[in-house]
Structure formats: structure tokens, C-alpha cells
Design an enzyme around this catalytic site. Structure first.
Site, PDB file in Angstrom:
ATOM      1  CG  ASP A 102      -2.169  -1.354   6.052  1.00 38.95           C
ATOM      2  OD1 ASP A 102      -2.168  -1.735   4.853  1.00 38.95           O
ATOM      3  OD2 ASP A 102      -1.127  -0.998   6.630  1.00 38.95           O
ATOM      4  CG  ASP A 105      -1.204   5.634  -2.399  1.00 34.49           C
ATOM      5  OD1 ASP A 105      -2.006   6.203  -3.145  1.00 34.49           O
ATOM      6  OD2 ASP A 105      -0.142   6.159  -2.024  1.00 34.49           O
ATOM      7  CE  LYS A 133      -2.720   7.462   1.415  1.00 30.07           C
ATOM      8  NZ  LYS A 133      -1.311   7.855   1.343  1.00 30.07           N
TER       9      LYS A 133
END
Ligand code: 5GP
Length: 181
Positions: A102, A105, A133
Site C-alpha cells: 500500500d 515511507d 512519501k
């Protein structure tokens, strides 16, 4: 839905943008694996269950789907130690494996998975991630990426905060006061 929406700061990726991008990624995967006899798609639970379902339903190449479940021990909005709580049913030796995640980071979770699955000697191992991100020095290698997003806690399209918001059809930034409570 209305109560939930008051917790959201803004929508970062709309339902329409997700649908379009999932189709583009599926066509790229179809092209890249056109010579493979089959692809083993491995969705990472729980966050990638919706992305995995949408992506695999758009694939034209022969494929099978399996899932692994991970858990991280640590605070709810940071990553602690990664543990496998449900492993794949079959060995992946000589299989072409596509890992579906999904969100990335810092990349610790994905790079942990990449190392663990690479040790099982698949024919190939690639990764497909819905959102990343923006970060310098992210650890993991990503082969197919949906979207780059700002560094905020996001929910929807499989992503949760404390098990909420997972089934929102878009990806949204959660208001900081919700996760800093
Ligand atoms: P990493 O290991 O790349 O630093 O963190 C990835 C994991 O942290 C993801 O698999 C996910 O479980 C969690 N995570 C990181 N950022 C977010 C976020 O903004 N929203 C949600 N729901 N999970 C996140």
C-alpha cells in the site's frame, strides 16, 4: 461517512485518479511479463487488499494471487519491528513474484520483505506500491509506483488509522489532531 470526513484534512488522490493509474500499471505489468508463464502476485495485508484486488482484476497475463500478513509492533503512526503473522501457502522458488504494498515511507517494511522473499529464490522479484512519501534515502527498491505524496499520515484505499478509514475510495490526509490525540 460524514463523521469520518470531518477527520480528513484533504483528499490527495481521488478515486478517479486511482482507477486510471491502476489501469496504467496493469498494462505496464502485462507488457513486462508478456514472456513469463505466470505471475505470482503477493498482496501485503491488510493495507494492500483493495489495491491487490483492483490491480489483479485488470491484469490480462496469467497470474495467481496470494497474501502475506504483517504486523508492526510500535506506535500506531510509526514503524516498529516487522513480523510475519501469515506467510505464503506455497514455496516461491522459480516463480515470478510481484509484491504489492500500500505505502512506503522510510522503506523498512518493503526492504525487509524483499530480503526475506529474495532468500526463497524466486525467478524474479519486483515490487508495486500504491503511494510513496517523498523522502531522501528511502531504503526499498520500487518497480511500479502509483503516486508520490507529501509526508503526512494518509488513510483510505486500504490504509487505516487505528483500523478506521480503510474503505474510503480515495487517499486522504488525516488531520494531525486526529492522530496526535
Ligand atoms: P516504512 O517501513 O516504509 O517506513 O513504513 C511503511 C509502513 O508503515 C506501511 O506498510 C504502513 O503500514 C505504515 N505507514 C507508513 N505511513 C503510513 C500512512 O501515512 N498511513 C498508513 N495508514 N500507514 C502508514
Amino acid at each position: 461517512m460524514n463523521t469520518t470526513n470531518t477527520d480528513l484534512a484533504r483528499i490527495l488522490v481521488t478515486r478517479e485518479a486511482i482507477q486510471t493509474r491502476v489501469g496504467e500499471i496493469a498494462r505496464q505489468i502485462d507488457h513486462d511479463y508478456r514472456d513469463a508463464s505466470r505471475l505470482l502476485v503477493v498482496g501485503i495485508l491488510r493495507g494492500a487488499f483493495i489495491f491487490t484486488a483492483d490491480l489483479t482484476r485488470q491484469l490480462a497475463i496469467p497470474h495467481i494471487v496470494d497474501f502475506m500478513a504483517l504486523t508492526t509492533y510500535g506506535k500506531r503512526t510509526t514503524v516498529g519491528e516487522v513480523r510475519v503473522v501469515m506467510d505464503l501457502r506455497e514455496p516461491i522458488e522459480n516463480e515470478h513474484v510481484l509484491l504489492v504494498e500500500d505505502i512506503v515511507d522510510g522503506g523498512h517494511t518493503l526492504s525487509y520483505l524483499q530480503r526475506m522473499l529474495a532468500d526463497r529464490n524466486p525467478a524474479s522479484l519486483r515490487t508495486c506500491v500504491m503511494v510513496r512519501k517523498r523522502r531522501e534515502n528511502a531504503l526499498a527498491r520500487i518497480d511500479y509506483l502509483g503516486f508520490e505524496i507529501p509526508d503526512a499520515w494518509v488513510v483510505g484505499y486500504g490504509l487505516d488509522y487505528a483500523d478506521r478509514y480503510r474503505t474510503l475510495p480515495f487517499i486522504a490526509e488525516l488531520k494531525p489532531e486526529v492522530y496526535r490525540k
